[in-house]
Design an enzyme around this catalytic site. Sequence first.
Site, mmCIF file in Angstrom:
data_model
loop_
_atom_site.group_PDB
_atom_site.id
_atom_site.type_symbol
_atom_site.label_atom_id
_atom_site.label_comp_id
_atom_site.label_asym_id
_atom_site.label_seq_id
_atom_site.Cartn_x
_atom_site.Cartn_y
_atom_site.Cartn_z
ATOM 1 N N GLU A 1 -1.436 -8.068 3.792
ATOM 2 C CA GLU A 1 -1.068 -8.691 5.297
ATOM 3 C C GLU A 1 -2.291 -8.940 6.261
ATOM 4 O OE1 GLU A 1 -2.417 -4.464 6.059
ATOM 5 O OE2 GLU A 1 -1.233 -5.333 4.425
ATOM 6 N N CYS B 1 0.892 -1.166 0.003
ATOM 7 C CA CYS B 1 0.074 0.060 0.005
ATOM 8 C C CYS B 1 0.885 1.320 0.067
ATOM 9 C CB CYS B 1 -0.966 -0.171 1.286
ATOM 10 S SG CYS B 1 -2.286 1.027 0.925
ATOM 11 N N HIS C 1 -3.790 -4.689 0.590
ATOM 12 C CA HIS C 1 -3.379 -4.962 1.925
ATOM 13 C C HIS C 1 -3.154 -6.501 1.937
ATOM 14 C CE1 HIS C 1 -3.377 -1.163 4.286
ATOM 15 N NE2 HIS C 1 -4.032 -0.702 3.122
#
Length: 256
Positions: free
Chosen positions: A229, A113, A227
């Site tokens: 993660e 990001c 994102h």
Amino acid sequence: MTRPVVGVIGNHHLIENRFACQLVGERNLWALAQVCGALPLTFAGCPEITDMEALLATVDGIVLTGARANVHPSRFGLAEDPAHEPYDARRDSLALALVEACVDRGVPLLAICRGFQEMAVAYGSTLHPEIRNLPGRMNHRMPRLPNGEIHPDQEVVFADRHEVRLAPGGAFARIMGRDLIRVNSLHGQGIMQAGPRVVVEGVAEDETIEAIRVDGAKGFALGVQWHAEYDPQTNPVNRALFEAFGQAISGYSKAA
């Protein structure tokens, strides 16, 4: 068995508008620990605190995380605009230099990001401050309620929202084992013009750039706009990306 160490950049944040902190989202740390088998090491996104040489002598890889603050427009030739605040100029100073150092030295680098945008800007890309305002683009911001508040359900906020077409035969297509994936979307800024060393390997259906690599990098140097993660423990797309990063940091550790 020694675990590889991965540096995770922090973000400037004020708690109660008084207490200056460096914060890292825990999902980044869990992803590294659970999927990569790494020891996450948070470092300050601040060049006055973080000695880059000492950092790179310590870690086997770097993750540049997402953050609320935008990359300052002066980094890509535009004027500052209060409408696009907040900024985090100290993180810009450290992160942009760190991208180049990692790429030059072969230190594995995963950019997510804001980190993706930093990677792009470090190699001459320009950004648009609000990509959804461009003709034909979708709203890439996180979902909100009708009253404007951020949706309270994280599963809704981080749900897969659009497709990304991957370059056939590219690094991402090899990692994912396919040319079409679905990802979440929580960003305002986006790449306008990719710099000469920024290789575009993934685009959304509205042509927003979503996945890049650095041409000529000595090691793993990939960035994603989404994102990744959030859920690599269960999401096969994000898991594949973190597993590939895990292999890179393990290889770098063995070679060191």
